[in-house]
Design a protein around this motif. Structure first.
Motif, PDB file in Angstrom:
ATOM      1  N   MET A 113     -32.245  58.676  19.271  1.00 37.90           N
ATOM      2  CA  MET A 113     -33.809  58.700  18.945  1.00 37.90           C
ATOM      3  C   MET A 113     -33.734  59.467  17.505  1.00 37.90           C
ATOM      4  O   MET A 113     -33.107  60.499  17.319  1.00 37.90           O
ATOM      5  CB  MET A 113     -34.364  59.489  20.012  1.00 37.90           C
ATOM      6  CG  MET A 113     -35.846  59.752  19.785  1.00 37.90           C
ATOM      7  SD  MET A 113     -36.952  60.212  21.099  1.00 37.90           S
ATOM      8  CE  MET A 113     -36.507  61.773  21.375  1.00 37.90           C
ATOM      9  N   ILE A 114     -34.491  58.963  16.602  1.00 38.21           N
ATOM     10  CA  ILE A 114     -34.879  59.621  15.334  1.00 38.21           C
ATOM     11  C   ILE A 114     -35.763  60.641  15.342  1.00 38.21           C
ATOM     12  O   ILE A 114     -36.899  60.563  15.899  1.00 38.21           O
ATOM     13  CB  ILE A 114     -35.309  58.579  14.138  1.00 38.21           C
ATOM     14  CG1 ILE A 114     -34.262  57.207  14.373  1.00 38.21           C
ATOM     15  CG2 ILE A 114     -35.383  59.076  12.831  1.00 38.21           C
ATOM     16  CD1 ILE A 114     -34.835  56.118  13.619  1.00 38.21           C
ATOM     17  N   ALA A 115     -35.194  61.815  14.584  1.00 40.78           N
ATOM     18  CA  ALA A 115     -36.104  62.941  14.663  1.00 40.78           C
ATOM     19  C   ALA A 115     -37.224  62.933  13.569  1.00 40.78           C
ATOM     20  O   ALA A 115     -36.857  62.150  12.524  1.00 40.78           O
ATOM     21  CB  ALA A 115     -35.288  64.184  14.314  1.00 40.78           C
ATOM     22  N   PRO A 116     -38.331  63.399  13.893  1.00 39.46           N
ATOM     23  CA  PRO A 116     -39.483  63.102  12.839  1.00 39.46           C
ATOM     24  C   PRO A 116     -39.053  64.068  11.741  1.00 39.46           C
ATOM     25  O   PRO A 116     -38.283  65.105  11.765  1.00 39.46           O
ATOM     26  CB  PRO A 116     -40.533  64.000  13.566  1.00 39.46           C
ATOM     27  CG  PRO A 116     -40.391  64.070  15.024  1.00 39.46           C
ATOM     28  CD  PRO A 116     -38.781  64.027  15.221  1.00 39.46           C
ATOM     29  N   ALA A 117     -39.411  63.336  10.549  1.00 35.48           N
ATOM     30  CA  ALA A 117     -39.035  63.987   9.157  1.00 35.48           C
ATOM     31  C   ALA A 117     -40.000  64.138   8.340  1.00 35.48           C
ATOM     32  O   ALA A 117     -40.768  63.318   8.207  1.00 35.48           O
ATOM     33  CB  ALA A 117     -37.885  63.415   8.705  1.00 35.48           C
ATOM     34  N   GLU A 118     -39.809  64.927   7.183  1.00 33.35           N
ATOM     35  CA  GLU A 118     -41.046  65.170   6.100  1.00 33.35           C
ATOM     36  C   GLU A 118     -40.683  64.438   4.902  1.00 33.35           C
ATOM     37  O   GLU A 118     -41.589  64.029   4.181  1.00 33.35           O
ATOM     38  CB  GLU A 118     -41.010  66.613   5.751  1.00 33.35           C
ATOM     39  CG  GLU A 118     -41.987  67.444   6.296  1.00 33.35           C
ATOM     40  CD  GLU A 118     -42.406  68.728   5.744  1.00 33.35           C
ATOM     41  OE1 GLU A 118     -42.432  69.573   6.323  1.00 33.35           O
ATOM     42  OE2 GLU A 118     -42.488  68.610   4.256  1.00 33.35           O
ATOM     43  N   LEU A 127     -38.558  60.460   4.037  1.00 30.29           N
ATOM     44  CA  LEU A 127     -37.714  59.366   4.597  1.00 30.29           C
ATOM     45  C   LEU A 127     -37.596  58.412   3.458  1.00 30.29           C
ATOM     46  O   LEU A 127     -38.018  58.511   2.605  1.00 30.29           O
ATOM     47  CB  LEU A 127     -38.771  58.738   5.789  1.00 30.29           C
ATOM     48  CG  LEU A 127     -38.983  59.634   6.848  1.00 30.29           C
ATOM     49  CD1 LEU A 127     -40.409  60.210   6.734  1.00 30.29           C
ATOM     50  CD2 LEU A 127     -38.850  58.610   8.213  1.00 30.29           C
ATOM     51  N   ALA A 163     -43.313  62.012   3.674  1.00 30.92           N
ATOM     52  CA  ALA A 163     -44.249  61.285   4.691  1.00 30.92           C
ATOM     53  C   ALA A 163     -45.746  61.230   4.505  1.00 30.92           C
ATOM     54  O   ALA A 163     -46.195  60.424   4.764  1.00 30.92           O
ATOM     55  CB  ALA A 163     -43.944  61.915   5.991  1.00 30.92           C
ATOM     56  N   ARG A 164     -46.236  62.301   3.846  1.00 33.82           N
ATOM     57  CA  ARG A 164     -47.823  62.403   3.761  1.00 33.82           C
ATOM     58  C   ARG A 164     -47.973  61.558   2.324  1.00 33.82           C
ATOM     59  O   ARG A 164     -49.203  61.549   2.153  1.00 33.82           O
ATOM     60  CB  ARG A 164     -48.036  63.666   3.720  1.00 33.82           C
ATOM     61  CG  ARG A 164     -47.751  64.596   2.503  1.00 33.82           C
ATOM     62  CD  ARG A 164     -48.228  65.835   2.755  1.00 33.82           C
ATOM     63  NE  ARG A 164     -47.696  67.184   1.732  1.00 33.82           N
ATOM     64  CZ  ARG A 164     -48.065  68.111   1.590  1.00 33.82           C
ATOM     65  NH1 ARG A 164     -49.341  68.335   1.729  1.00 33.82           N
ATOM     66  NH2 ARG A 164     -47.582  68.951   0.655  1.00 33.82           N
ATOM     67  N   ASP A 179     -51.010  56.359  -3.536  1.00 32.77           N
ATOM     68  CA  ASP A 179     -50.472  57.327  -4.623  1.00 32.77           C
ATOM     69  C   ASP A 179     -48.989  56.873  -4.844  1.00 32.77           C
ATOM     70  O   ASP A 179     -48.415  56.823  -5.897  1.00 32.77           O
ATOM     71  CB  ASP A 179     -50.114  58.542  -3.939  1.00 32.77           C
ATOM     72  CG  ASP A 179     -51.693  59.454  -4.069  1.00 32.77           C
ATOM     73  OD1 ASP A 179     -51.744  60.501  -3.403  1.00 32.77           O
ATOM     74  OD2 ASP A 179     -52.771  58.805  -4.666  1.00 32.77           O
ATOM     75  N   LEU A 239     -53.056  54.116   4.372  1.00 27.38           N
ATOM     76  CA  LEU A 239     -51.677  53.933   4.876  1.00 27.38           C
ATOM     77  C   LEU A 239     -50.635  55.105   4.109  1.00 27.38           C
ATOM     78  O   LEU A 239     -50.917  55.292   3.115  1.00 27.38           O
ATOM     79  CB  LEU A 239     -51.177  52.616   4.421  1.00 27.38           C
ATOM     80  CG  LEU A 239     -51.913  51.245   5.074  1.00 27.38           C
ATOM     81  CD1 LEU A 239     -51.535  50.085   4.515  1.00 27.38           C
ATOM     82  CD2 LEU A 239     -50.857  51.357   6.458  1.00 27.38           C
ATOM     83  N   PHE A 240     -49.679  55.482   4.991  1.00 25.27           N
ATOM     84  CA  PHE A 240     -48.579  56.396   4.408  1.00 25.27           C
ATOM     85  C   PHE A 240     -47.407  55.259   3.957  1.00 25.27           C
ATOM     86  O   PHE A 240     -47.055  54.394   4.724  1.00 25.27           O
ATOM     87  CB  PHE A 240     -47.993  57.192   5.366  1.00 25.27           C
ATOM     88  CG  PHE A 240     -49.240  58.312   5.641  1.00 25.27           C
ATOM     89  CD1 PHE A 240     -49.676  58.312   7.042  1.00 25.27           C
ATOM     90  CD2 PHE A 240     -49.909  59.179   4.870  1.00 25.27           C
ATOM     91  CE1 PHE A 240     -50.794  59.230   7.394  1.00 25.27           C
ATOM     92  CE2 PHE A 240     -50.686  60.100   5.150  1.00 25.27           C
ATOM     93  CZ  PHE A 240     -51.209  60.372   6.463  1.00 25.27           C
ATOM     94  N   VAL A 283     -44.630  55.679   4.034  1.00 22.61           N
ATOM     95  CA  VAL A 283     -43.427  55.655   5.120  1.00 22.61           C
ATOM     96  C   VAL A 283     -43.489  54.464   5.774  1.00 22.61           C
ATOM     97  O   VAL A 283     -42.753  53.804   6.697  1.00 22.61           O
ATOM     98  CB  VAL A 283     -43.095  56.935   5.464  1.00 22.61           C
ATOM     99  CG1 VAL A 283     -42.619  57.756   4.491  1.00 22.61           C
ATOM    100  CG2 VAL A 283     -44.244  57.569   6.256  1.00 22.61           C
ATOM    101  N   GLN A 284     -44.974  54.124   6.153  1.00 23.83           N
ATOM    102  CA  GLN A 284     -45.339  53.097   7.071  1.00 23.83           C
ATOM    103  C   GLN A 284     -44.747  51.770   6.636  1.00 23.83           C
ATOM    104  O   GLN A 284     -44.748  50.528   7.622  1.00 23.83           O
ATOM    105  CB  GLN A 284     -46.685  53.147   7.471  1.00 23.83           C
ATOM    106  CG  GLN A 284     -47.133  54.134   8.267  1.00 23.83           C
ATOM    107  CD  GLN A 284     -48.815  54.213   8.360  1.00 23.83           C
ATOM    108  OE1 GLN A 284     -49.518  54.537   7.802  1.00 23.83           O
ATOM    109  NE2 GLN A 284     -49.160  53.171   9.385  1.00 23.83           N
ATOM    110  N   ASP A 335     -42.157  50.613   5.546  1.00 28.91           N
ATOM    111  CA  ASP A 335     -40.399  50.218   5.442  1.00 28.91           C
ATOM    112  C   ASP A 335     -40.406  48.728   6.129  1.00 28.91           C
ATOM    113  O   ASP A 335     -41.078  48.522   7.076  1.00 28.91           O
ATOM    114  CB  ASP A 335     -39.768  51.015   6.433  1.00 28.91           C
ATOM    115  CG  ASP A 335     -38.529  50.674   6.444  1.00 28.91           C
ATOM    116  OD1 ASP A 335     -37.780  50.870   7.427  1.00 28.91           O
ATOM    117  OD2 ASP A 335     -37.883  50.475   5.166  1.00 28.91           O
TER     118      ASP A 335
END
Lengths: 167, 799, 295
Positions: A1-6, A8, A25-26, A31, A68-69, A71-72, A74
């Protein structure tokens, strides 16, 4: 399981080019496109998904890039106004917008082009009412929409008339 | 006015716009598209209270947050900069800095600022700033705010009233006494704004070597802003450079020197450029709103409806605005008679401060409310007298043969045929046909209504009218400058001190200069935006008050004609012929009647720039001219306190058809037609677009838009989810009919068109809805007309 | 406006999603369509430490006809897919109609059924439609799977029965009859409704007497979708003039509302709309029952 990250890493295709980046991530897709990729044709007008200035195509469907971020995205494919503009000249839709003076300040225009591109793909003969409905999610503060509706109708006719016909 | 020196071919043509080509491809360059190397991003901490003392601010934790490079508080701003000079001098003089210092006066007022590596980090840092507030009572209603004992925004002023005066022209009381009747009504208007889609923004950079500042911004009034920045920063104007890129809509909203000042102070402190882009919440909460207000109108009339006198008491709610207060009042006074002959007029003005967003020069600057009040009063008067609303208006218009006509407060209507405009509108709308249809619909129980509203639409503002506020004149007139340069290759470059915000200047200016010089618009490059280092400019320069057609054009034509004259002198010298026998055509100077005797511009330019020994004696090198034009109609306030506050008058008639759902109150616009006359149309595409867009602004104000505050001064409509803008499904196609009565007083006969339908639009829609609700005997006195309000009007006992 | 910092994860399967949810210990938000959540993040109205993006979990975006005649719909099905799905249009046309009224195309391409239900905006169309349809919601959390009826799911203002560790997986929609109606009042097309009503009624074809069944649900008229039980009672009670019954049911619906007062409309106006729209929705439903198309 991948850990959440700030931060990516993502890999996505933008206007046909594969892009690999490591980002926060944000960071919104809007932008990211504008600042990280220099694709400033997509505009930010509200950051709460109402005005439509930031509309792009994600996997072929219109979406608010401010909601949308990056990171979504990918593995996704994104098309912006730059990707809807031919290397030389303008598309028939863009030509119709110019002929009809379907803009004044131009800030809403990229979003309008994206929304219209999608409309004409699914409905090549839209009525004025259908055009207005399809553009109902894109605010324009300058034109009062009249010339935009005319431009879309004009473009639809030109596209129906055959690829070789200019507006 | 004299004819162009070239062969006129381009002015008046519906030439597609050059700038549209780049805009449609997303190749515009707006402020957020620009960047300076090493730039930081700013965010502003804003007051959550409408009114409060600032007890303390502690930004120390924010200042050391990772990625933060500078923090600024109000106390520091007051130390490092001077107060913001007002644009409109009033008797209320206070010291306001770019950040609130010891007191906040509206929710959203900036209190501190941070510059950081990116906007997100800057916003993170804002949350680390501790501000202690001591809340004070808010005051949100202007009529409460002007009462003694109201909470005062500036206790040192002793009042919230910035201006209170009564200006009387003619024997108003006598006329009222003699009149057959006097219609008395009270109207109110809500706060709203044009909200350009692009928000405000700026980049500021400081050069320590030169002790000079550079700004990039979408500010509409660069001439004025530079002046204020220089004064506050304590540097001469020569050490400030300001440039404007593409501007994504202005409508009067984009002007706030305080924001540029904050960025400048941060940039100097951080040693790096600082960029700030307003977000939409900030924009709706804190940039500017059109004044809301209350107007008591008394209209005296003869038995046949002839108007005898008008008396207006106008309370304008300026919010926290001591930079441009009373602007709405002055403009309303200048347009108070609308298109009618009214021999006696009295105007009692109040401009009042409240703890709300500052007011500003939103599209129309008070004229939408003035027109709403007058056009509603006229419609109500028609109802009272049993006259058709069009008939009453036709009886009272200033007529074409009376032009130029001066109203009692001093406005000069220069041209136009107001009855013809209304008649054209009614005919093309098929007014008679829709009245018949309305009768049929009523029999079926459907609520169909027709509304008409007509309006003068002025252009150009004469700032001398500010003298009415203080009795002293410090600014005046309407002026602009332009530079026309023929390059060594014979192509032409133009720049004007007025940055376009969507009005198509790059194209229409090229059309004008092309006619003057016998070129095509393709050979004329108009500089984008504004750059104080290279664009000629005055304090009065900028994008405001529809001044392009009536003032800027004079500067453009003047500069072009200077170049044309020089080209003819150079060619005359070359051809040994009198300059009077020469004309400019197709990129050359040609002997009239002998087309083979010609010299190409490029050849003359080579002489002017390179082969200067070939110049005629006494002629300077180069082919570049500047011209500043002052609108000759501007004049000072006279001894009777009359003034032309606006200068040249277009006019329009709006006809609108609505249907009201009898059970929900939802209003649907079925048809909307505008007949308008802006004199000579420089580019009909641009003109028609302005009519469409401005009319939709009027419709938005009529039906959808309202900045609503609670009693604590909190804005309840601070996103586009709650502040509702018209979309493509909310408005019908606006039909446009044109008349053309050129102004005898402008260089090309053109008049203004930018504010257009924003002025009569609200009245037209209100008149239509009221007409639809005739079975209920409703009188509409305020806006917006929401479905709920309509429902309430339709309920039994509501009238 | 930029969000407060958060950590982001995009699990590739349901077990990982549930595990991440559990590990995040309350300070977490699930990202599905994002059309409601991201504005709140941008405005810093919510500031989760962790954002779990569900869009990478397979198997949540299906629309599966069920043997009984209804549908099972994955929580990640987009509004646009609902509106355009032939299966939904055939088996639950009320749902397709409701989805069609949400926002604009760009919103509908991303917004999800599950997201709309979990967000539980009282003015939203889909929660009301599913309540009227008698849908079942299938949840999955740390303790495994459970099923809850739509009628038990909406607990209050933007509050649902979803536990912090639970994810909404799919929604079971029973077969829907032909008598359905949808009516709402909006300020502008695509906006949240000021008020709306969905109606499902059953009656033998061609009859003009009382309804045999009625389910009426209002949205925008309370802190959650409101079932107009008393109004349903009136429509299904024997005797009396059927048309008058519709009017009386409409009044009863209005009385059952406790609508909010806000910048867009007062409680009184919303209550009035509840009556008007109940009548409209019921009449639409009756028209459809008779095989005709409503105006």
């Amino acid at each position: 399981m991948i850990a959440p990250a700030e931060r990516l890493s993502i890999r996505l295709t933008v206007n046909g080019r594969v892009i690999e980046r490591e980002i926060a991530a944000r960071r919104s897709l809007a932008d990211f496109l504008r600042e990280d990729l220099g694709l400033t044709g997509t505009h930010v007008g509200c950051e709460h998904g109402v005005c439509g200035a930031c509309t792009v195509l994600v996997d072929g469907e219109s979406a608010r890039s401010c909601l949308l971020f990056a990171v979504q995205l990918d593995g996704a494919t994104v098309t912006t106004i730059e990707g809807l503009t031919p290397p030389e000249g303008l598309s028939p839709l863009q030509q119709a917008f110019c002929a009809a003076h379907a803009m004044q300040c131009g800030f809403c225009t990229p979003g309008m082009i994206v929304a219209t591109t999608e409309l004409l793909r699914t409905n090549p003969s839209p009525s004025p009412g259908q055009i207005r409905e399809a553009l109902g999610g894109n605010l324009c503060m300058c034109t009062g929409y009249v010339n935009i509706v005319r431009a879309v109708a004009r473009a639809a006719a030109a596209l129906r008339g055959g690829a070789g016909e200019s507006s | 006015m004299s004819e162009p020196t070239g062969v006129p071919r381009w002015v008046g043509t519906a030439l597609p716009l050059k700038e549209d080509v780049r805009l449609v491809a997303g190749r515009g360059r707006f402020i957020d598209d620009l960047g300076q190397p090493g730039q930081l991003h700013a965010a502003f901490l804003r007051s959550p209270h409408a009114h409060a003392r600032i007890v303390s601010i502690d930004a120390r934790v924010a200042a050391v947050h990772a990625g933060v490079f500078a923090v600024l508080t109000g106390a520091e701003a007051a130390r490092l900069s001077g107060p913001i000079r007002p644009l409109i001098p009033t008797t209320a003089v206070v010291s306001d800095y770019c950040l609130a210092v010891d007191r906040v006066r509206y929710a959203g007022e900036p209190v501190a600022a941070v510059a950081a590596v990116d906007r997100a980090t800057a916003e993170d840092a804002l949350e680390l700033i501790r501000v202690e507030y001591d809340p004070l009572p808010a005051v949100v209603d202007p009529e409460e705010a002007l009462q003694p004992g109201a909470p005062l925004l500036y206790p040192e002023l002793g009042t919230n009233v910035v201006w209170h005066d009564t200006l009387t022209y003619g024997d108003v009381d006598g006329a009222m006494a003699r009149a057959h009747g006097v219609l008395r009504e009270r109207f109110t208007i809500q706060r709203y704004a044009s909200t350009p889609l692009e928000t405000f923004g700026a980049i500021a950079a400081y050069d320590p070597g030169l002790d000079a500042f550079e700004f990039w911004t979408n500010d509409q009034r660069p001439g004025l802003t530079i002046s204020i920045l220089a004064a506050s920063l304590g540097v001469p104007q020569s050490r400030i450079r300001l440039s404007c890129p593409d501007i994504g809509g202005g409508f009067g909203n984009k002007r706030r020197p305080a924001y540029l000042l904050i960025c400048a102070l941060l940039a100097r402190a951080a040693g790096r450029p600082v960029k700030w882009i307003e977000d939409r919440i900030e924009n709706l909460t804190a940039l500017m709103h059109a004044c809301n207000g209350v107007m008591d109108v008394e209209l005296a009339y003869q038995a046949d409806g002839t108007l005898l006198a008008l008396s207006v008491r106008d309370v304008a709610d300026e919010g926290k605005n001591l930079v441009t207060p009373s602007q709405h009042n002055l403009i309303k006074l200048g347009n108070i008679a609308n298109g009618y002959r009214i021999p006696a007029i009295r105007y009692e003005a109040w401009s009042v401060l409240t703890t709300k967003c500052p007011s500003g020069a939103n599209r129309g600057i008070g004229k939408p409310f003035m027109c709403f009040a007058i056009e509603r009063a006229m419609t109500l008067l028609a109802r009272r007298l049993g006259l058709d609303p069009a008939e009453l208006r036709l009886r009272n218009y200033v007529t074409a043969d009376q032009m130029p006509y001066t109203t009692p407060p001093g406005a000069q209507y220069d041209s136009g045929d107001y009855p013809a405009t209304l008649r054209r509108a009614l005919e093309c709308f098929d007014y008679a046909g829709w009245r018949a249809e309305q009768a049929r619909a009523r029999r079926e129980g459907r609520l169909v209504g027709i509304g008409i509203a007509t309006s003068i639409e002025p252009a150009g503002t004469n700032l001398a009218s500010y003298e009415l506020l203080t009795g002293r004149r410090t600014v005046s007139g309407s002026a602009e400058t332009a530079m026309v340069r023929m390059e060594p290759d014979g192509h032409v470059r133009v720049s004007v001190g007025d940055p376009s915000s969507g009005q198509g200047y790059e194209t229409v200016i090229a059309q004008i200069v092309a006619d003057e010089l016998g070129l095509t618009p393709g050979n004329v490059a108009v500089a984008r935006g504004f750059d104080s280092a290279t664009t000629p400019w005055l304090y009065l320069s900028g994008n405001y008050s529809n001044k392009f057609s009536v003032t800027d054009v004079g500067a453009i034509v003047g500069a072009a004609r200077k170049v044309a004259d020089k080209l003819r002198r150079l060619a005359a010298h070359r051809l040994e012929i009198d300059p009077g026998d020469l004309e400019l055509r197709d990129g050359a100077v040609v002997v009239r009647g002998a087309a083979d005797r010609r010299v190409a511009f490029a050849e003359l330019a080579r002489t002017a720039y390179a082969d200067v020994l070939g110049l005629p004696p006494g002629e300077e090198p180069g082919l570049e001219s500047r011209h500043a034009h002052q609108n000759p109609l501007a004049a000072p306030v006279d001894a009777q306190r009359r003034v032309r506050s606006q200068l040249v008058f277009s006019n329009a008639a709006h006809c609108c058809l609505v249907e009201v759902h009898p059970r929900t109150g939802v209003v649907t616009l079925l048809k909307y037609l505008v007949a308008h006359d802006c004199g000579r149309e420089l580019n009909p595409l641009i003109v028609e677009g302005m009519v469409h867009g401005s009319t939709v602004h009027g419709i938005g104000a009529a039906l959808l838009e309202e900045f609503r505050y609670d009693q604590q001064g909190q804005l309840l409509t601070s996103t586009f989810l709650d502040y509702l803008k018209p979309t493509a499904t909310d408005v019908p196609a606006i039909e446009v009919e044109r008349l053309e009565h050129p102004s005898p007083f402008t260089p090309l006969g053109a008049k203004g068109v930018g504010e257009g339908g924003a002025i009569p639009g609200p009245a037209a829609v209100a008149n239509a809805v009221e007409d639809a609700l005739t079975p209920f005997g409703v009188t509409i006195r305020s806006l917006p007309i929401t479905p709920e309000r309509v429902w309430r009007w339709m309920r039994p006992g509501a009238a | 406006m930029k969000p407060a910092p958060f950590r982001y994860a995009r699990p590739k399967n349901l077990a990982d999603a549930v595990g991440l949810l559990a590990a995040a210990d309350h300070d977490v938000k699930i990202l599905a369509g994002g059309q409601s959540l991201v504005p709140m993040l941008n405005l810093r109205l919510v500031r989760p430490a962790v954002l779990i993006d569900l869009n990478g979990v397979p198997g949540l975006d299906h629309i599966t006809p069920s043997p009984a005649g209804g549908l099972t719909i994955g929580a990640l099905v987009r509004h646009a897919a609902l509106a355009d799905s032939a299966a939904v249009i055939e088996r639950a046309p009320l749902l397709a109609e409701a989805a069609r009224h949400i926002g604009h195309a760009a919103i509908r391409h991303r917004g999800t059924l599950g997201g709309s239900l979990a967000h539980a905006d009282p003015a939203a169309e889909l929660p009301a439609a599913l309540l009227a349809l008698g849908a079942e919601l299938h949840l999955h959390g740390r303790r495994g799977a459970r099923t809850i009826q739509a009628s038990e799911f909406f607990l209050g203002l933007m509050t649902t029965a979803l536990a912090p560790d639970e994810i909404l997986l799919e929604i079971g929609v029973p077969p829907q009859g032909p008598g359905w109606g949808f009516a709402e009042v909006v300020r502008r097309a695509g906006d949240f409704a000021l008020a709306g009503v969905v109606a499902l009624v059953g009656r033998p074809p061609g009859s003009s007497g009382r309804c045999e069944s009625a389910r009426l649900v209002g949205f925008g008229v309370g802190d959650r979708p409101v079932r107009f039980a008393a109004a349903e009672e009136i429509l299904t009670s024997p005797g009396g003039d059927a048309s008058a019954a519709v009017a009386r049911a409409a009044s009863a619906a209005a009385e059952a509302c406790d609508p909010p007062d806000d910048v867009h409309a007062s409680a009184a106006y919303r209550r009035h709309l509840a009556a008007v729209l109940t009548e409209d929705a019921v009449r639409q439903a009756l028209t459809r029952l008779d095989g005709a198309r409503p105006a």
